[in-house]
Structures are given as structure tokens and as C-alpha cells.
Design a protein around this motif. Structure first.
Motif, mmCIF file in Angstrom:
data_model
loop_
_atom_site.group_PDB
_atom_site.id
_atom_site.type_symbol
_atom_site.label_atom_id
_atom_site.label_comp_id
_atom_site.label_asym_id
_atom_site.label_seq_id
_atom_site.Cartn_x
_atom_site.Cartn_y
_atom_site.Cartn_z
ATOM 1 N N GLY A 40 12.496 3.212 10.020
ATOM 2 C CA GLY A 40 12.580 2.312 9.255
ATOM 3 C C GLY A 40 10.524 1.247 9.797
ATOM 4 O O GLY A 40 10.148 0.851 8.759
ATOM 5 N N ARG A 41 10.994 1.271 11.135
ATOM 6 C CA ARG A 41 9.713 0.905 11.295
ATOM 7 C C ARG A 41 8.684 1.130 10.794
ATOM 8 O O ARG A 41 7.996 1.231 10.534
ATOM 9 C CB ARG A 41 9.397 0.502 12.416
ATOM 10 N N SER A 42 8.524 2.546 10.949
ATOM 11 C CA SER A 42 7.084 3.242 10.526
ATOM 12 C C SER A 42 7.219 3.302 8.670
ATOM 13 O O SER A 42 5.926 3.262 8.244
ATOM 14 C CB SER A 42 7.382 5.170 10.910
ATOM 15 N N PHE A 43 7.792 3.633 8.033
ATOM 16 C CA PHE A 43 7.379 3.266 6.738
ATOM 17 C C PHE A 43 7.426 1.444 6.626
ATOM 18 O O PHE A 43 6.247 1.660 5.496
ATOM 19 C CB PHE A 43 9.122 2.907 6.071
ATOM 20 N N LEU A 44 7.597 0.886 7.477
ATOM 21 C CA LEU A 44 7.001 -0.324 6.805
ATOM 22 C C LEU A 44 5.315 -0.871 7.492
ATOM 23 O O LEU A 44 4.977 -1.282 6.577
ATOM 24 C CB LEU A 44 7.894 -1.637 7.525
ATOM 25 N N ALA A 45 5.364 -0.215 8.386
ATOM 26 C CA ALA A 45 3.999 -0.101 8.954
ATOM 27 C C ALA A 45 2.972 0.156 7.788
ATOM 28 O O ALA A 45 1.758 0.470 7.716
ATOM 29 C CB ALA A 45 4.074 0.317 10.430
ATOM 30 N N ALA A 46 3.853 1.887 7.129
ATOM 31 C CA ALA A 46 2.892 2.319 6.617
ATOM 32 C C ALA A 46 2.398 2.140 4.875
ATOM 33 O O ALA A 46 1.932 1.586 4.382
ATOM 34 C CB ALA A 46 4.312 4.252 5.279
ATOM 35 N N VAL A 47 3.824 0.873 4.785
ATOM 36 C CA VAL A 47 3.420 0.058 3.812
ATOM 37 C C VAL A 47 2.770 -0.623 3.192
ATOM 38 O O VAL A 47 1.474 -0.622 2.569
ATOM 39 C CB VAL A 47 4.777 -0.598 3.208
ATOM 40 N N LEU A 48 2.872 -1.623 4.660
ATOM 41 C CA LEU A 48 1.092 -2.478 4.840
ATOM 42 C C LEU A 48 0.030 -1.729 4.858
ATOM 43 O O LEU A 48 -1.114 -2.334 4.601
ATOM 44 C CB LEU A 48 2.033 -3.361 5.879
ATOM 45 N N ILE A 49 -0.202 -0.964 5.480
ATOM 46 C CA ILE A 49 -1.402 -0.249 5.953
ATOM 47 C C ILE A 49 -2.285 0.291 4.506
ATOM 48 O O ILE A 49 -3.202 -0.003 3.798
ATOM 49 C CB ILE A 49 -1.206 1.027 7.089
ATOM 50 N N VAL A 50 -1.135 0.699 3.513
ATOM 51 C CA VAL A 50 -1.695 0.645 1.891
ATOM 52 C C VAL A 50 -1.896 0.344 1.400
ATOM 53 O O VAL A 50 -2.902 0.129 0.530
ATOM 54 C CB VAL A 50 -0.476 2.070 1.642
ATOM 55 N N LEU A 51 -1.017 -0.986 1.675
ATOM 56 C CA LEU A 51 -1.629 -2.207 1.076
ATOM 57 C C LEU A 51 -2.835 -2.895 1.097
ATOM 58 O O LEU A 51 -2.888 -2.990 0.514
ATOM 59 C CB LEU A 51 -0.152 -2.675 0.588
ATOM 60 N N GLY A 52 -3.006 -2.825 2.924
ATOM 61 C CA GLY A 52 -3.922 -2.820 2.756
ATOM 62 C C GLY A 52 -5.185 -2.120 2.587
ATOM 63 O O GLY A 52 -6.489 -3.190 1.958
ATOM 64 N N CYS A 53 -5.411 -1.220 2.467
ATOM 65 C CA CYS A 53 -6.287 -0.409 1.911
ATOM 66 C C CYS A 53 -6.353 -0.557 0.520
ATOM 67 O O CYS A 53 -8.280 -0.468 -0.077
ATOM 68 C CB CYS A 53 -6.171 1.081 2.369
ATOM 69 N N LEU A 54 -5.578 -0.641 -0.560
ATOM 70 C CA LEU A 54 -5.776 -0.734 -2.215
ATOM 71 C C LEU A 54 -6.260 -2.071 -2.011
ATOM 72 O O LEU A 54 -7.169 -2.277 -3.243
ATOM 73 C CB LEU A 54 -4.387 -0.732 -2.200
ATOM 74 N N LEU A 55 -6.523 -3.263 -0.869
ATOM 75 C CA LEU A 55 -7.135 -4.642 -2.041
ATOM 76 C C LEU A 55 -8.400 -4.169 -0.968
ATOM 77 O O LEU A 55 -9.031 -5.420 -1.086
ATOM 78 C CB LEU A 55 -6.058 -5.106 -0.887
ATOM 79 N N ALA A 56 -8.963 -3.693 0.319
ATOM 80 C CA ALA A 56 -9.872 -3.175 0.454
ATOM 81 C C ALA A 56 -10.623 -3.347 -0.382
ATOM 82 O O ALA A 56 -11.635 -3.967 -0.671
ATOM 83 C CB ALA A 56 -10.054 -2.657 1.192
ATOM 84 N N PRO A 57 -10.851 -2.607 -1.698
ATOM 85 C CA PRO A 57 -11.785 -2.612 -2.542
ATOM 86 C C PRO A 57 -12.107 -4.147 -4.112
ATOM 87 O O PRO A 57 -12.844 -4.284 -4.129
ATOM 88 C CB PRO A 57 -11.122 -1.087 -3.750
ATOM 89 N N LEU A 58 -10.691 -4.509 -4.071
ATOM 90 C CA LEU A 58 -10.559 -5.845 -4.517
ATOM 91 C C LEU A 58 -11.360 -6.492 -3.844
ATOM 92 O O LEU A 58 -11.332 -7.881 -3.959
ATOM 93 C CB LEU A 58 -9.499 -6.003 -4.789
#
Length: 431
Positions: A40-58
Motif C-alpha cells: 500500500g505504501r509503495s503504491f501510494l508513493a508511486a502514484v505521488l511520484i507519477v503525478l509529480g512527474c506529469l505535472l513537471a512539464p505543465l
């Protein structure tokens, strides 16, 4: 008695084995109970990192929209080089020539010239040759090109764009006004001041009839897009978010790293993910440039349109390269400080090289005196101070580029090498 001792030892061994079995069973039970929580921790951490990476170009685009529109000096610095671009100068000269030729009466041109100016005008037209219309057009175009290439035009261009900055705000946000006008599919710049200068040049050359031409308003297209109205809405949102979107992206990646079980690996993944996402934005800018130029109407100069596009996206491209360089530097730093075998090998080579340099210095009789023991005692604190100083320099830099990031990283690496050199004890102390 020996049999009793052997039996006691056997009983003790059996008890120890049983205790070990119980311990192994307890550990296995704990291991079976732990994975769901870690998953559960790993999944939530992965979601946060992916969202941060997607927001980076924006966030990069948002910072560009906020900085390019809100900072007049930066906007002027962006468009000022266009005044000396040959494609832009040719486009301005062509546009001004077309506007003036529609107002010049060729049949009355020579008859309206004063006797003292007639020889000079006939001489100027005679040098150009061909028909009267071609000769006049050539003369007008030459004067317009000369005005567009002059220092006076650069000053008019720069100051005019400074005064028209509110109009650029209108072009991207739908409010304001000025020399830049927003139509349904294009952003145009009024060239009336340039036309006035060309008319005066023609009058000075003996074409007195040009002085009677009324004020002419013609324009040059800066940006053309069929969906500029839709883009304007997105730009409003990005301008409102501004630098906050970058902060949100960094916080999301940082939160994912702190929540992850393997934080160092997550930091490497987050930094590289942000670098790749922003790098794709840079590739998209180049692809869109080709598509944009291919879709230009026949009357628009591709060279001038390309120069305007490059100027307007220059800061955006610089920010893309900076973020990519920063992501690579952070990922490489996290990997090198990790427990991996290859990272340990690189660190070993680093330490061995500096140790060899220190041994050579010791052999030459060079000593650090009281500095060496002091550095060895506070080595960890000094290291973190150097890292913090590098971070402060980066944050205080007005508009860092990719080379600035690389330069700061190399300077930090050099200072860490000096720290390692001073902290390495001489061979006598080591013995």
C-alpha cells in the motif's frame, strides 16, 4: 554421569532448535503480515511520484506563461533580437513596400516632382532599370529594407514592444490593448511607424509625392493559430498557477520519496521521471514548430514566423534543458551515495584517487597543519553546508539554465574533492 551430561546437552540442543523454529515461524508470520502494508505504501508513493512527474512539464509551461507575460523586461529581452533577424527584416520590408505601392500614383509620379528634384529621381529610377512600376517598387523596397536594418528600427522595435507589452497580455489573456492586435486566428503588429520612416526616406531621395501619402496602417503577423482563442483560456490558467505548479510537482515527488520503502531508489526514479517528462516537452516544441510552419498561409514568411516562434519559446526551451539537467544531477547524486556495488566502486575510485594525491603531497613535504584535524572532525557538517550552499545558489539564481545547473554541480564536486583531500590523514597519522 557422562550419559547424563550427554542427555542434558541433547535436551538443551533440542530446546535451542525448538526456540529457533519458533523464532523463524514468528519472522515468517511477520513477513507475511508486512507485505500488504508495504504494498500500500509503495503504491501510494508511486502514484505521488507519477503525478509529480506529469505535472513537471505543465509547471515549466506555467512558469513560462507567468514570466513571459508578467515581466516586461523579460518580454523585451525575448523580442529584441527579432529586430536584427534577416527574415523579419525582409518580411517588414515586403509588407511596407506592398502598403506604399498601393498608395503611389505612378502616372502622376514624375509630373508631380519639382523641377529641381526631377533629375535626382530619374537618376535613382534609371539605376534600377525595367518598367516604371518595377523601378519604383525596387526603390521603395530598398528604402524599406534599409530602414528595417538600421539601428533606428531596432530602437523603435524595442521601445514599441515595451509599450505594447500590455497588448501581448491581451493576445494571451484577452485583455489590454496597444500596437499588438488579436484577431480570430493571429497576433499582428502595426507597422505604421516604419511606413512613416520609409516615406521620409523616399522624400529625401526626391520622391516628393510620397510625402502626400496619408497615414498607412499595415501589420505583420507575429503568431498565427486557428485555435488561439482556445489557447488563450489555457494560458490564463497556467499564468494563474505560475510557479505554484512547480512547487506542487516537487512536493508530490518529495512526498512519494518519503513514503516509499526504498527511498533512494524512489528519488532516482522520480528525478529521472521528471527529467524524461520535461524532455518530451522539449521534443514536442520542436515537432510543433515544424507542424506550425507547414500550416502557414502563403502570404506569411516561414523564415520570419520561425524566428518569432524561436524567440517566444527560447525561455521555455532554456527551462526545459535546466530541468532535465537538474533531474539527471539529482538522480546521479542519489545513485552515487547509495549502497550499490557499482556506486561503491565509483566512490572507491574517487577516494583512491584523492588518497594518491594526498600521498604525493605528503611525500613532497606538504602539510595541512591544524586544518586537517579540524576538517576530519567536522567533515559531515562541512559536507552538508556545501550542499546547502549549492542549493541556495541555485534557488537565488534569477533564471538558471542547464549549464548553470551543471556548473553548480561541478563546483560542488570540486569543493567536496578539496574536503576529501584535507580530511585524508597523512601516512604517518594513518600508521
Amino acid at each position: 554421569m557422562d550419559d547424563g551430561g550427554a542427555a542434558a546437552r541433547d535436551g538443551s540442543s533440542a530446546a535451542e532448535v525448538e526456540a529457533l523454529r519458533d523464532r523463524v515461524a514468528a519472522l515468517e508470520e511477520e513477513a507475511r503480515a508486512r507485505p500488504p502494508r508495504h504494498r500500500g505504501r509503495s503504491f501510494l508513493a508511486a502514484v505521488l511520484i507519477v503525478l509529480g512527474c506529469l505535472l513537471a512539464p505543465l509547471s515549466v509551461v506555467a512558469a513560462w506563461a507567468s514570466d513571459q507575460i508578467g515581466d516586461t523586461d523579460r518580454y523585451v529581452d525575448t523580442v529584441a533580437p527579432l529586430a536584427s533577424d534577416p527574415h523579419v527584416q525582409d518580411a517588414v520590408a515586403d509588407r511596407v513596400t506592398d502598403a506604399l505601392m498601393t498608395r503611389i500614383d505612378l502616372s502622376a509620379l514624375l509630373s508631380g516632382v519639382s523641377p529641381e528634384d526631377r533629375p535626382r529621381l530619374e537618376k535613382a529610377l534609371g539605376r534600377l532599370g525595367g518598367s516604371l512600376e518595377d523601378a519604383v517598387r525596387g526603390l521603395v523596397h530598398d528604402r524599406a529594407r534599409a530602414v528595417a536594418a538600421s539601428d533606428a528600427f531596432e530602437k523603435v522595435w524595442t521601445e514599441g514592444n515595451r509599450r505594447a507589452h500590455r497588448a501581448v497580455d491581451k493576445a494571451l489573456t484577452g485583455k489590454g490593448g496597444g500596437a499588438v492586435e488579436l484577431t480570430d486566428d493571429a497576433v499582428t503588429l502595426d507597422l505604421a511607424p516604419v511606413v512613416d520612416q520609409v516615406k521620409q526616406e523616399l522624400v529625401d531621395r526626391g520622391m516628393a509625392v510620397a510625402g502626400h501619402i496619408p497615414e498607412i496602417h499595415t501589420d505583420i503577423t507575429l503568431v498565427r493559430s486557428d485555435g488561439i482563442g482556445k489557447v488563450r483560456t489555457y494560458v490564463r490558467v497556467l499564468q494563474f498557477l505560475g510557479d505554484w505548479l512547480a512547487v506542487i510537482a516537487v512536493l508530490l515527488i518529495a512526498g512519494g520519496v518519503l513514503l516509499a520503502v526504498r527511498r533512494r531508489r524512489s528519488l532516482v526514479a522520480g528525478a529521472l521521471g521528471a527529467a524524461v517528462a520535461v524532455g518530451l516537452l522539449g521534443i514536442g516544441l520542436r515537432v510543433f514548430r515544424a507542424v506550425y510552419l507547414d500550416a502557414l498561409p502563403a502570404g506569411v514568411s516561414p523564415g520570419a514566423a520561425g524566428a518569432v516562434y524561436d524567440a517566444m519559446t527560447r525561455f521555455l526551451g532554456t527551462t526545459v534543458r535546466m530541468v532535465v539537467a537538474l533531474g539527471v544531477v539529482v538522480a546521479l547524486s542519489a545513485w552515487l551515495t547509495g549502497p550499490g556495488r557499482r556506486a561503491a566502486t565509483v566512490r572507491g575510485l574517487w577516494t583512491s584517487g584523492i588518497g594518491a594525491m594526498r600521498a604525493t603531497a605528503d611525500g613532497a613535504g606538504l602539510r595541512t597543519g591544524p586544518v586537517g584535524p579540524f576538517v576530519r572532525r567536522f567533515r559531515v557538517w562541512i559536507t552538508w553546508l556545501l550542499v546547502a550552499a549549492a542549493l541556495v545558489v541555485y534557488l537565488l539564481w534569477a533564471h538558471p539554465t542547464g549549464w548553470v545547473v551543471v556548473g553548480i554541480a561541478l563546483c560542488l564536486l570540486f569543493l567536496l574533492a578539496v574536503l576529501e583531500f584535507l580530511a585524508a590523514g597523512p601516512r604517518a597519522e594513518a600508521a
